[in-house]
Design a protein around this motif. Structure first.
Motif, short mmCIF file in Angstrom:
data_model
loop_
_atom_site.label_atom_id
_atom_site.label_comp_id
_atom_site.label_asym_id
_atom_site.label_seq_id
_atom_site.Cartn_x
_atom_site.Cartn_y
_atom_site.Cartn_z
N PHE B 189 0.78 -1.54 -0.13
CA PHE B 189 -0.02 -0.30 0.23
C PHE B 189 0.49 1.14 -0.40
CE2 PHE B 189 0.05 1.35 4.17
CZ PHE B 189 0.72 0.56 4.91
N GLU B 191 3.41 1.85 -2.17
CA GLU B 191 3.92 1.59 -3.38
C GLU B 191 2.22 2.21 -3.67
OE1 GLU B 191 4.71 -1.99 -5.37
OE2 GLU B 191 6.19 -0.81 -6.95
N ALA B 192 1.32 1.29 -3.82
CA ALA B 192 0.38 1.67 -4.50
C ALA B 192 0.22 3.46 -3.33
CB ALA B 192 -0.85 1.29 -3.32
N ARG B 194 2.41 5.42 -3.45
CA ARG B 194 3.35 6.24 -4.54
C ARG B 194 2.84 6.28 -6.05
NH1 ARG B 194 8.13 6.93 -2.70
NH2 ARG B 194 8.67 4.94 -0.96
N ALA B 195 2.42 5.29 -6.10
CA ALA B 195 1.32 5.51 -8.05
C ALA B 195 0.18 6.47 -7.65
CB ALA B 195 0.78 3.87 -7.56
N VAL B 196 -0.52 6.79 -6.61
CA VAL B 196 -1.25 7.68 -6.76
C VAL B 196 -1.01 9.33 -6.31
CG1 VAL B 196 -3.52 6.33 -5.51
CG2 VAL B 196 -1.85 7.85 -4.41
N GLY B 197 0.50 9.33 -6.57
CA GLY B 197 1.30 10.85 -6.40
C GLY B 197 1.54 11.10 -5.71
N SER B 198 1.47 10.91 -4.22
CA SER B 198 2.02 11.42 -2.82
C SER B 198 3.02 11.71 -2.96
CB SER B 198 0.99 9.89 -2.22
OG SER B 198 -0.30 9.98 -1.34
N SER B 199 3.36 13.17 -1.98
CA SER B 199 4.69 12.80 -2.07
C SER B 199 5.86 12.11 -0.30
CB SER B 199 5.44 14.26 -2.13
OG SER B 199 4.12 14.41 -0.50
N ARG B 202 3.97 12.83 2.69
CA ARG B 202 2.92 12.53 3.20
C ARG B 202 2.82 11.27 3.24
NH1 ARG B 202 -1.50 15.09 0.90
NH2 ARG B 202 -3.22 14.16 1.62
N ARG B 206 1.61 9.80 6.86
CA ARG B 206 -0.07 8.72 6.88
C ARG B 206 -0.58 8.47 6.35
NH1 ARG B 206 -5.25 12.65 4.89
NH2 ARG B 206 -5.48 10.09 4.96
N HIS B 207 0.67 7.28 6.28
CA HIS B 207 1.14 5.94 5.89
C HIS B 207 1.38 5.19 6.32
CE1 HIS B 207 -2.04 6.40 2.28
NE2 HIS B 207 -1.33 7.45 2.14
#
Lengths: 326, 298
Positions: B189, B191-192, B194-199, B202, B206-207
C-alpha cells in the motif's frame, strides 16, 4: 497519423544493477497503445511485465533498478524527461495503477473513504466536501454502498477491496490505467465480477488500459492487442484476434499448447520444457533458444530482430518469417 | 480521524461491526486482571495529581514544629517528617510531579526519537547510517547515567529534570520506530500510494507512521514508568526537584537518615513509587498482548 498514440514505448531497457552484474529485466521494449484501447501484457513470472509497468510510472526502486535507455512517450511527451514533481501529478492523475494484491494495497489504518478522498484531493481543486462526495460516488460506481465509506479495509472482502482499489485508481479519470494482474489474488467468480466492472468503467471513463496478466483467457476476452513477453523482451505482438488465431513464435505456441482443453483427452498437459532463464545470465542469441523445439544453428549465435510477419503482427524469431511453419 | 461518520443502524448485523477492532482490543485488554488493576491504580494516581489540593489535608510545605517525626496517626495517616510536614499530603502532591515528568518526558522521547527513527528507516541509505550510528553510541550509555549526565550539566530543577529524562529515552524510541518503519515501508500500500502521486512526506506521515503506532504505545506506557523512576532517582541524588517541593525520590532521600528510627518516612513514598511502576508495567504488558494479534487467542 495526426495524433500521437497515448503511450509509445521505444527501445526501453531497464536493468537491475547488482554488485555482481546487471540483470536485464526489460530489453528493447517497443509498444504502442492507442487511446481507448486495451493492451494485454502476457508472460511468465519474471518476464519483466511488472518492471515495465513500474518503469512507465517511474516507480522503479532506484537503485538497484535503472532505466538505461529508451523513451516512454505519453501523449507525445517523454516521461523519462519529467521531473519528480511533474511525475507526481501524472501518477494518479493521468496514469493510475492497480496492484496485484488488494489485501495489501490498502492502508489498514485509514478508512476506504479517506483513501479515495486522498487521491481526489491530491489531483483536483475540489473542496474537501466535494472530494468526500465524489469519493462516495466512486464507491457507488464500483458497487459498494456509499455508507461503507467509513469502513476500514479489514471489514471488506477481497473482491470488495479490489473494487475500492479500482475506485481509487479511476477517481481522477486517468487517461491510462495500468492493471498489474488485478485478479490474480481473487477467486474465479470474483475475478469475473471484477473484470466486468473494469470493462464497464474503462468504457465509461474512456480510459486506455494496460493489462498485465498471465491468464490468456482474461487477455483474450479483454484486450484489443496482446504482447507476449519472455525474458524481458516482447517476443510476439499483434492484435488479440490475430495472435490467438495465428500464433507464430514457438513460445507463444507453447503457451497455447499448455492450456488444458475441455474436450480433449485425459493425457498429460503439454508443457514447455525448462525454466525461464536467469535474467542475469541469459543464454547467447535468442533467449528462448535452449527451450525451443525448432531452434536452428543461428538461434544460439545471434539475437533475433523483430520482424513484421503480417501487417501489425510482430515476431521476434529467426525461423518464423511467415513461411516456414512446422 | 476519519472524514466519514460511521454508518447509522444498518440492516445487516455484520455491518454494525465498524469499531470491531477497538472492541476486540478492549475485550482482550480487559480480560487481563492485572490490566484492570493497573488501570484502576493509574486512575487513582491521576485523580490525586489533579485534585491534590482537595485531597491533601495539609499544604505540602505546612510545618508543624510541635509535631515532628510522628508515627502514623489519625491526624497524619502517613506520619510527619522532621519538620512536622504531613507525609500523606506530600505524597499526594508529589504525584503531580511524577505524572507530569512521566508524561512529558515520554512525549519528548517519542517526538524526537520517533522523528529520527522514522526518517532514518524511511529514507534509508546514508541518512539511516548517520542517525542510527549516533543512536547506537547513545544506547551504549546506560539511560540512567545519560540522564544523570544531562541533569548534572543543565543543573537541578523540574524543567531540566524532565528534559534529561526525556532526552535519555530518545534512542530507544528511535530504534523501535525505525524497525517498524522498515517493515511497513516495503508493503504494497506504500507503493500504491506512491502510484497515486503522494509525496514522501505525505506517505511517511499519513501511511507509514499511523501503522507503526502499536509498539510505540506499548513502549510509551512502560516509558512513563521509567521516566518516573529516573525522576525519583535524579531527585534522590539531588539533581532533580529541590526542596521543599515534594517528589517521591526526594522524599526518600530526605527520609534516608531517619530510616532506622522512623522507617515510615521512606516507606510511603517508596510504596507510591513501587505501586505506580507496577501499575504501569501491568498496563504496558496488557497493551502489548492486546495489540499483538499473535498473542491474542491464547
Amino acid at each position: 497519423m495526426s495524433d500521437p498514440p497515448l503511450l509509445d514505448i521505444q527501445d526501453l531497457v531497464i536493468r537491475y544493477e547488482k554488485r555482481k552484474g546487471a540483470v536485464c529485466a526489460v530489453e528493447g521494449l517497443n509498444l504502442r497503445l492507442e487511446r481507448g484501447k486495451t493492451l494485454g501484457f502476457v508472460g511468465e513470472t519474471g518476464a519483466g511485465k511488472t518492471t515495465a509497468a513500474l518503469g512507465i510510472m517511474r516507480l522503479l526502486p532506484e537503485p538497484p533498478g535503472k532505466i538505461v535507455s529508451g523513451r516512454i512517450l505519453f501523449n507525445g511527451e517523454n516521461l523519462l524527461d519529467k521531473s519528480e514533481d511533474e511525475m507526481r501529478s501524472i501518477r494518479g492523475g493521468k496514469i493510475a495503477m492497480i496492484f496485484q494484491d488488494p489485501m495489501t494495497s490498502l492502508n489498514p489504518v485509514a478508512t476506504i473513504g479517506d483513501q479515495i478522498t486522498e487521491m481526489i484531493s491530491l489531483h483536483s481543486d475540489l473542496s474537501r466536501r466535494d472530494s468526500i462526495r465524489k469519493a462516495s460516488d466512486m464507491l457507488d460506481l464500483v458497487g459498494i454502498r456509499r455508507e461503507r465509506a467509513g469502513d476500514y479495509p479489514h471489514q471488506l472482502s477481497g473482491g470488495m477491496k479490489q473494487r475500492v482499489v479500482i475506485a481509487i485508481a479511476l477517481a481522477c479519470s486517468p487517461e491510462l490505467l495500468i492493471a498489474d494482474e488485478p485478479t490474480t489474488a481473487l477467486d474465479v467468480t470474483i475475478q469475473a465480477q471484477v473484470l466486468d466492472l473494469m470493462k464497464g468503467l474503462k468504457e465509461a471513463f474512456s480510459t486506455s488500459l494496460l493489462m498485465i496478466s498471465h491468464d490468456l483467457g482474461i487477455v483474450a476476452e479483454f484486450c484489443d492487442d496482446t504482447a507476449i513477453m519472455y525474458a524481458g523482451r516482447v517476443v510476439e505482438y499483434a492484435s488479440t484476434a490475430e495472435l490467438f488465431g495465428n500464433p507464430i513464435h514457438p513460445y507463444t505456441r507453447g503457451l497455447f499448447g499448455s492450456i488444458p482443453s475441455i474436450t480433449g483427452g485425459k493425457g498429460d498437459l503439454r508443457t514447455i520444457p525448462g525454466l525461464t532463464p536467469d535474467a542475469s545470465n541469459l543464454p547467447p542469441g535468442c533467449p528462448f533458444q535452449p527451450r525451443c523445439d525448432i531452434a536452428g544453428p543461428e538461434c544460439s549465435k545471434e539475437a533475433p530482430r523483430p520482424t513484421e510477419v503480417k501487417f501489425g503482427h510482430y515476431c521476434l524469431c529467426h525461423l518464423n518469417r511467415g513461411e516456414n511453419q512446422p | 480521524m476519519s472524514l466519514f461518520s460511521t454508518p447509522g443502524p444498518a440492516g445487516v448485523g455484520e455491518d454494525c461491526a465498524d469499531d470491531s477492532r477497538l472492541r476486540d482490543f478492549a475485550a482482550v485488554f480487559f480480560r487481563n486482571r492485572m490490566a484492570k488493576a493497573g488501570i484502576f491504580i493509574l486512575a487513582v494516581l491521576i485523580v490525586s495529581a489533579v485534585f491534590a489540593p482537595l485531597i491533601a489535608p495539609y499544604e505540602y510545605d505546612e510545618q508543624d514544629l510541635l509535631a515532628t517525626l510522628e508515627w502514623p496517626s489519625r491526624e497524619h495517616i502517613f506520619g510527619t517528617d522532621e519538620f512536622g510536614r504531613d507525609i500523606f499530603s506530600r505524597v499526594v502532591y508529589a504525584s503531580r510531579i511524577s505524572v507530569m515528568v512521566g508524561i512529558v518526558s515520554v512525549t519528548i522521547g517519542i517526538f524526537f526519537g520517533g522523528l529520527l527513527g522514522a526518517a532514518a528507516g524511511f529514507y534509508g541509505g546514508a541518512a539511516d547510517d548517520v542517525v542510527m550510528r549516533c543512536i547506537d553510541v547513545l544506547l551504549a550509555i546506560p539511560a540512567i547515567l545519560f540522564a544523570i549526565a544531562i541533569a548534572a550539566s543543565l543543573g537541578p530543577g523540574l524543567f531540566n529534570m524532565v528534559l534529561a529524562v526525556g532526552i535519555s529515552s530518545i534512542p530507544y524510541y528511535a530504534r523501535i520506530l525505525r524497525g517498524s518503519v522498515l517493515s511497513i515501508r516495503e508493503q504494497e500500500f506504500i507503493e500504491a500510494s506512491r502510484a497515486v502521486g503522494s509525496s514522501n512526506i505525505r506517505i511517511l506521515f499519513r501511511h507509514v507512521i499511523p501503522n507503526c503506532l502499536a509498539p510505540i504505545i506499548v513502549q510509551g506506557t512502560l516509558g512513563v514508568a521509567d521516566g518516573i523512576l529516573y525522576a525519583a532517582a535524579l531527585s534522590f541524588i539531588g539533581l532533580g526537584i529541590q526542596p521543599p517541593t515534594p517528589e517521591w525520590g526526594g522524599m526518600l532521600s530526605g527520609g534516608r537518615s531517619f530510616i532506622r528510627d522512623y522507617s515510615y518516612m521512606t516507606l510511603f513514598p517508596g510504596l507510591a513509587i513501587v505501586i505506580t511502576i507496577l501499575a504501569l508495567n501491568f498496563v504496558g504488558d496488557a497493551l502489548r498482548d492486546a495489540l499483538d494479534p499473535k498473542l491474542r487467542d491464547r
